[in-house]
Design a protein around this motif. Structure first.
Motif, PDB file in Angstrom:
ATOM      1  N   ILE A 222       0.840  -1.210   0.000  1.00  0.00           N
ATOM      2  CA  ILE A 222       0.000   0.000   0.000  1.00  0.00           C
ATOM      3  C   ILE A 222       0.867   1.249   0.000  1.00  0.00           C
ATOM      4  N   ASN A 223       1.908   1.250   0.830  1.00  0.00           N
ATOM      5  CA  ASN A 223       2.765   2.429   0.917  1.00  0.00           C
ATOM      6  C   ASN A 223       3.621   2.627  -0.333  1.00  0.00           C
ATOM      7  N   ILE A 224       3.943   1.559  -1.036  1.00  0.00           N
ATOM      8  CA  ILE A 224       4.626   1.690  -2.329  1.00  0.00           C
ATOM      9  C   ILE A 224       3.679   2.335  -3.333  1.00  0.00           C
ATOM     10  N   ILE A 225       2.450   1.851  -3.370  1.00  0.00           N
ATOM     11  CA  ILE A 225       1.453   2.372  -4.319  1.00  0.00           C
ATOM     12  C   ILE A 225       1.168   3.846  -4.063  1.00  0.00           C
ATOM     13  N   ARG A 226       1.039   4.231  -2.806  1.00  0.00           N
ATOM     14  CA  ARG A 226       0.703   5.623  -2.510  1.00  0.00           C
ATOM     15  C   ARG A 226       1.941   6.499  -2.248  1.00  0.00           C
ATOM     16  N   ASN A 227       3.124   5.921  -2.485  1.00  0.00           N
ATOM     17  CA  ASN A 227       4.392   6.635  -2.335  1.00  0.00           C
ATOM     18  C   ASN A 227       4.487   7.321  -0.970  1.00  0.00           C
ATOM     19  N   ALA A 228       4.224   6.542   0.076  1.00  0.00           N
ATOM     20  CA  ALA A 228       4.232   7.070   1.441  1.00  0.00           C
ATOM     21  C   ALA A 228       4.931   6.071   2.362  1.00  0.00           C
ATOM     22  N   PRO A 229       6.265   5.973   2.280  1.00  0.00           N
ATOM     23  CA  PRO A 229       6.968   4.976   3.089  1.00  0.00           C
ATOM     24  C   PRO A 229       6.753   5.165   4.588  1.00  0.00           C
ATOM     25  N   LYS A 230       6.635   4.053   5.266  1.00  0.00           N
ATOM     26  CA  LYS A 230       6.505   3.996   6.734  1.00  0.00           C
ATOM     27  C   LYS A 230       5.283   4.725   7.288  1.00  0.00           C
ATOM     28  N   THR A 231       4.257   4.927   6.456  1.00  0.00           N
ATOM     29  CA  THR A 231       3.021   5.559   6.911  1.00  0.00           C
ATOM     30  C   THR A 231       2.089   4.485   7.473  1.00  0.00           C
ATOM     31  N   PRO A 232       1.519   4.690   8.665  1.00  0.00           N
ATOM     32  CA  PRO A 232       0.612   3.686   9.237  1.00  0.00           C
ATOM     33  C   PRO A 232      -0.607   3.443   8.349  1.00  0.00           C
ATOM     34  N   VAL A 233      -1.012   2.192   8.292  1.00  0.00           N
ATOM     35  CA  VAL A 233      -2.175   1.794   7.490  1.00  0.00           C
ATOM     36  C   VAL A 233      -3.260   1.218   8.387  1.00  0.00           C
ATOM     37  N   TRP A 234      -2.870   0.539   9.434  1.00  0.00           N
ATOM     38  CA  TRP A 234      -3.797  -0.201  10.282  1.00  0.00           C
ATOM     39  C   TRP A 234      -3.938   0.447  11.643  1.00  0.00           C
ATOM     40  N   GLN A 235      -5.054   0.134  12.305  1.00  0.00           N
ATOM     41  CA  GLN A 235      -5.178   0.462  13.715  1.00  0.00           C
ATOM     42  C   GLN A 235      -4.136  -0.352  14.458  1.00  0.00           C
ATOM     43  N   HIS A 236      -3.683   0.127  15.594  1.00  0.00           N
ATOM     44  CA  HIS A 236      -2.617  -0.541  16.324  1.00  0.00           C
ATOM     45  C   HIS A 236      -3.037  -1.857  16.949  1.00  0.00           C
ATOM     46  N   ASN A 237      -4.303  -2.196  16.912  1.00  0.00           N
ATOM     47  CA  ASN A 237      -4.760  -3.428  17.532  1.00  0.00           C
ATOM     48  C   ASN A 237      -5.915  -4.002  16.716  1.00  0.00           C
ATOM     49  N   TYR A 238      -6.233  -5.224  16.950  1.00  0.00           N
ATOM     50  CA  TYR A 238      -7.375  -5.857  16.302  1.00  0.00           C
ATOM     51  C   TYR A 238      -8.001  -6.827  17.294  1.00  0.00           C
ATOM     52  N   TYR A 239      -9.225  -7.214  16.996  1.00  0.00           N
ATOM     53  CA  TYR A 239      -9.972  -8.080  17.895  1.00  0.00           C
ATOM     54  C   TYR A 239     -10.086  -9.444  17.252  1.00  0.00           C
ATOM     55  N   GLU A 240      -9.537 -10.455  17.885  1.00  0.00           N
ATOM     56  CA  GLU A 240      -9.677 -11.804  17.359  1.00  0.00           C
ATOM     57  C   GLU A 240     -10.591 -12.603  18.263  1.00  0.00           C
ATOM     58  N   ARG A 241     -11.350 -13.473  17.656  1.00  0.00           N
ATOM     59  CA  ARG A 241     -12.310 -14.260  18.421  1.00  0.00           C
ATOM     60  C   ARG A 241     -12.410 -15.641  17.805  1.00  0.00           C
ATOM     61  N   ILE A 242     -12.474 -16.643  18.647  1.00  0.00           N
ATOM     62  CA  ILE A 242     -12.669 -18.009  18.187  1.00  0.00           C
ATOM     63  C   ILE A 242     -14.160 -18.298  18.258  1.00  0.00           C
ATOM     64  N   ILE A 243     -14.731 -18.711  17.141  1.00  0.00           N
ATOM     65  CA  ILE A 243     -16.159 -19.063  17.101  1.00  0.00           C
ATOM     66  C   ILE A 243     -16.258 -20.521  17.531  1.00  0.00           C
ATOM     67  N   ARG A 244     -16.837 -20.736  18.703  1.00  0.00           N
ATOM     68  CA  ARG A 244     -16.843 -22.069  19.293  1.00  0.00           C
ATOM     69  C   ARG A 244     -18.092 -22.893  18.978  1.00  0.00           C
ATOM     70  N   ASP A 245     -19.182 -22.245  18.599  1.00  0.00           N
ATOM     71  CA  ASP A 245     -20.383 -23.004  18.273  1.00  0.00           C
ATOM     72  C   ASP A 245     -21.246 -22.233  17.277  1.00  0.00           C
ATOM     73  N   LYS A 246     -22.158 -22.953  16.640  1.00  0.00           N
ATOM     74  CA  LYS A 246     -23.002 -22.355  15.601  1.00  0.00           C
ATOM     75  C   LYS A 246     -23.912 -21.257  16.131  1.00  0.00           C
ATOM     76  N   SER A 247     -24.260 -21.314  17.397  1.00  0.00           N
ATOM     77  CA  SER A 247     -25.195 -20.317  17.931  1.00  0.00           C
ATOM     78  C   SER A 247     -24.575 -18.918  17.980  1.00  0.00           C
ATOM     79  N   SER A 248     -23.250 -18.812  18.001  1.00  0.00           N
ATOM     80  CA  SER A 248     -22.621 -17.491  18.044  1.00  0.00           C
ATOM     81  C   SER A 248     -22.349 -16.903  16.663  1.00  0.00           C
TER      82      SER A 248
END
Length: 90
Positions: free
Chosen positions: A36-62
């Motif tokens: 992305i930074n190569i395409i937009r010619n913006a080296p070392k520019t942040p693209v993502w939020q610093h964190n993300y939420y991961e979750r394991i789906i344990r059953d069909k009801s969720s």
């Protein structure tokens, strides 16, 4: 006789574990950021939020709740406290 197995994460805090979800996501985000930074010619520019939420789906009801969250999350981004241009930021 029960044998306790050692925790595979013990002593590895902060170190990537090959094949784990955080390592896969981190690798994807790193490669995508570089491209992305190569395409937009913006080296070392942040693209993502610093964190993300991961979750394991344990059953069909969720599954409907997770689908709803995924569908509604982009809609809520405009008022999210992490949004850099949020006019309602406190």
């Amino acid at each position: 006789m029960t044998v306790a197995l050692p925790c595979p994460y013990q002593g590895k805090f902060g170190k990537p574990i090959p094949g784990s979800l955080p390592t896969i996501v981190g690798s994807f985000k790193s490669a995508a950021t570089k491209r992305i930074n190569i395409i937009r010619n913006a080296p070392k520019t942040p693209v993502w939020q610093h964190n993300y939420y991961e979750r394991i789906i344990r059953d069909k009801s969720s599954v409907p709740k997770v689908r709803h969250y995924i569908q509604m999350n982009p809609i809520a981004w405009d008022v999210d406290q992490s949004h850099p241009h949020n006019c309602c930021k406190e």
